[in-house]
Motif scaffolding. Sequence first.
Motif, PDB file in Angstrom:
ATOM      1  N   GLU A 186       0.844  -1.189   0.000  1.00 28.34           N
ATOM      2  CA  GLU A 186       0.000   0.000   0.000  1.00 28.34           C
ATOM      3  C   GLU A 186       0.885   1.247   0.000  1.00 28.34           C
ATOM      4  N   PHE A 187       0.319   2.337  -0.518  1.00 27.70           N
ATOM      5  CA  PHE A 187       1.014   3.622  -0.464  1.00 27.70           C
ATOM      6  C   PHE A 187       1.066   4.066   0.990  1.00 27.70           C
ATOM      7  N   HIS A 188       2.214   4.577   1.424  1.00 26.83           N
ATOM      8  CA  HIS A 188       2.417   5.016   2.801  1.00 26.83           C
ATOM      9  C   HIS A 188       2.603   6.531   2.785  1.00 26.83           C
ATOM     10  N   PRO A 189       1.538   7.309   3.068  1.00 27.09           N
ATOM     11  CA  PRO A 189       1.612   8.769   2.950  1.00 27.09           C
ATOM     12  C   PRO A 189       2.753   9.457   3.708  1.00 27.09           C
ATOM     13  N   PRO A 190       3.055   9.075   4.963  1.00 32.61           N
ATOM     14  CA  PRO A 190       4.136   9.798   5.654  1.00 32.61           C
ATOM     15  C   PRO A 190       5.491   9.725   4.934  1.00 32.61           C
ATOM     16  N   SER A 191       5.800   8.585   4.342  1.00 30.48           N
ATOM     17  CA  SER A 191       7.092   8.450   3.659  1.00 30.48           C
ATOM     18  C   SER A 191       6.990   8.738   2.164  1.00 30.48           C
ATOM     19  N   LYS A 192       5.750   8.897   1.682  1.00 30.81           N
ATOM     20  CA  LYS A 192       5.479   9.084   0.248  1.00 30.81           C
ATOM     21  C   LYS A 192       6.064   7.940  -0.577  1.00 30.81           C
ATOM     22  N   GLY A 193       6.088   6.773   0.025  1.00 31.00           N
ATOM     23  CA  GLY A 193       6.597   5.577  -0.637  1.00 31.00           C
ATOM     24  C   GLY A 193       5.583   4.456  -0.586  1.00 31.00           C
ATOM     25  N   VAL A 194       6.005   3.310  -1.059  1.00 36.74           N
ATOM     26  CA  VAL A 194       5.144   2.132  -1.089  1.00 36.74           C
ATOM     27  C   VAL A 194       5.734   1.108  -0.128  1.00 36.74           C
ATOM     28  N   ARG A 195       4.878   0.558   0.725  1.00 33.81           N
ATOM     29  CA  ARG A 195       5.317  -0.426   1.718  1.00 33.81           C
ATOM     30  C   ARG A 195       4.512  -1.706   1.583  1.00 33.81           C
ATOM     31  N   TRP A 196       5.197  -2.810   1.844  1.00 35.18           N
ATOM     32  CA  TRP A 196       4.520  -4.109   1.906  1.00 35.18           C
ATOM     33  C   TRP A 196       3.923  -4.209   3.301  1.00 35.18           C
ATOM     34  N   THR A 197       2.602  -4.307   3.376  1.00 31.83           N
ATOM     35  CA  THR A 197       1.933  -4.299   4.676  1.00 31.83           C
ATOM     36  C   THR A 197       1.611  -5.692   5.191  1.00 31.83           C
ATOM     37  N   TYR A 198       1.556  -6.675   4.315  1.00 32.03           N
ATOM     38  CA  TYR A 198       1.274  -8.040   4.765  1.00 32.03           C
ATOM     39  C   TYR A 198       1.850  -9.032   3.763  1.00 32.03           C
ATOM     40  N   ALA A 199       2.345 -10.158   4.265  1.00 33.74           N
ATOM     41  CA  ALA A 199       2.822 -11.236   3.396  1.00 33.74           C
ATOM     42  C   ALA A 199       2.439 -12.576   4.010  1.00 33.74           C
ATOM     43  N   ASP A 200       1.940 -13.470   3.179  1.00 38.62           N
ATOM     44  CA  ASP A 200       1.591 -14.822   3.587  1.00 38.62           C
ATOM     45  C   ASP A 200       2.721 -15.757   3.159  1.00 38.62           C
ATOM     46  N   ARG A 201       3.338 -16.432   4.089  1.00 41.19           N
ATOM     47  CA  ARG A 201       4.447 -17.370   3.869  1.00 41.19           C
ATOM     48  C   ARG A 201       5.738 -16.710   3.360  1.00 41.19           C
ATOM     49  N   PRO A 202       6.170 -15.599   3.969  1.00 34.91           N
ATOM     50  CA  PRO A 202       7.439 -15.002   3.538  1.00 34.91           C
ATOM     51  C   PRO A 202       8.632 -15.815   4.048  1.00 34.91           C
ATOM     52  N   LEU A 203       9.760 -15.683   3.395  1.00 37.17           N
ATOM     53  CA  LEU A 203      10.985 -16.350   3.852  1.00 37.17           C
ATOM     54  C   LEU A 203      11.559 -15.652   5.089  1.00 37.17           C
ATOM     55  N   ASN A 204      11.325 -14.345   5.195  1.00 34.78           N
ATOM     56  CA  ASN A 204      11.870 -13.552   6.294  1.00 34.78           C
ATOM     57  C   ASN A 204      10.977 -12.330   6.504  1.00 34.78           C
ATOM     58  N   ASP A 205      11.379 -11.461   7.414  1.00 30.80           N
ATOM     59  CA  ASP A 205      10.588 -10.264   7.718  1.00 30.80           C
ATOM     60  C   ASP A 205      11.090  -9.011   7.005  1.00 30.80           C
ATOM     61  N   ARG A 206      11.981  -9.155   6.053  1.00 27.49           N
ATOM     62  CA  ARG A 206      12.534  -7.982   5.358  1.00 27.49           C
ATOM     63  C   ARG A 206      11.451  -7.148   4.672  1.00 27.49           C
ATOM     64  N   TYR A 207      10.410  -7.804   4.196  1.00 27.25           N
ATOM     65  CA  TYR A 207       9.351  -7.068   3.487  1.00 27.25           C
ATOM     66  C   TYR A 207       8.781  -5.951   4.351  1.00 27.25           C
ATOM     67  N   LYS A 208       8.762  -6.139   5.671  1.00 30.54           N
ATOM     68  CA  LYS A 208       8.204  -5.132   6.579  1.00 30.54           C
ATOM     69  C   LYS A 208       9.023  -3.839   6.578  1.00 30.54           C
ATOM     70  N   ARG A 209      10.309  -3.950   6.236  1.00 29.02           N
ATOM     71  CA  ARG A 209      11.183  -2.772   6.243  1.00 29.02           C
ATOM     72  C   ARG A 209      11.353  -2.146   4.861  1.00 29.02           C
ATOM     73  N   MET A 210      10.782  -2.763   3.864  1.00 31.69           N
ATOM     74  CA  MET A 210      10.939  -2.239   2.496  1.00 31.69           C
ATOM     75  C   MET A 210      10.049  -1.024   2.285  1.00 31.69           C
ATOM     76  N   ASN A 211      10.636   0.005   1.767  1.00 29.50           N
ATOM     77  CA  ASN A 211       9.911   1.223   1.427  1.00 29.50           C
ATOM     78  C   ASN A 211      10.512   1.713   0.115  1.00 29.50           C
ATOM     79  N   VAL A 212       9.770   1.576  -0.966  1.00 28.60           N
ATOM     80  CA  VAL A 212      10.284   2.008  -2.265  1.00 28.60           C
ATOM     81  C   VAL A 212       9.519   3.239  -2.729  1.00 28.60           C
ATOM     82  N   MET A 213      10.151   4.019  -3.546  1.00 29.92           N
ATOM     83  CA  MET A 213       9.529   5.226  -4.069  1.00 29.92           C
ATOM     84  C   MET A 213       8.379   4.851  -5.010  1.00 29.92           C
ATOM     85  N   TYR A 214       7.398   5.715  -5.041  1.00 35.60           N
ATOM     86  CA  TYR A 214       6.281   5.553  -5.958  1.00 35.60           C
ATOM     87  C   TYR A 214       6.829   5.442  -7.378  1.00 35.60           C
TER      88      TYR A 214
END
Length: 143
Positions: free
Chosen positions: A25-53
């Motif tokens: 989902e788009f994350h307004p405070p950072s003006k970036g895109v964040r992974w908010t949920y993952a089913d069966r991820p290999l690790n928790d890195r997705y929670k820290r990912m924030n990429v530019m729109y």
Amino acid sequence: MRRSLEELCANVAADTDASLVAIAEFHPPSKGVRWTYADRPLNDRYKRMNVMYGKGVAGRVLQTGTAFRCENVAELPLPLREYPIVLSEKISAFVALPVATSSLFGAVLFIAYRSSHALPDKGMCDRLASYIQTYFQEREAVE
């Protein structure tokens, strides 16, 4: 009855035989895109990912409003490092679908495979995206 995002993603994974199903989902405070949920991820890195729109898999889908299908990550248009979720989760093939929400930007449903696998057809993709869209509509009605 309102269903949880976890339950919906688990159902999508079961329906598509996916290795990973994730929501961005788009994350307004950072003006970036964040992974908010993952089913069966290999690790928790997705929670820290924030990429530019407009960057990465989810940013590109949100910017264009169209699905991003990739049957072989070796054929991606940019180097693999430009797609952090693909790199971190060791993805081989994926489809990323836009999900309409009341937000200007919407959300992304990411269905991925860690080994060679046929991607879901357009009809199934449309059905799955609308399935997740219902969750966001119900969530926004409560907020």
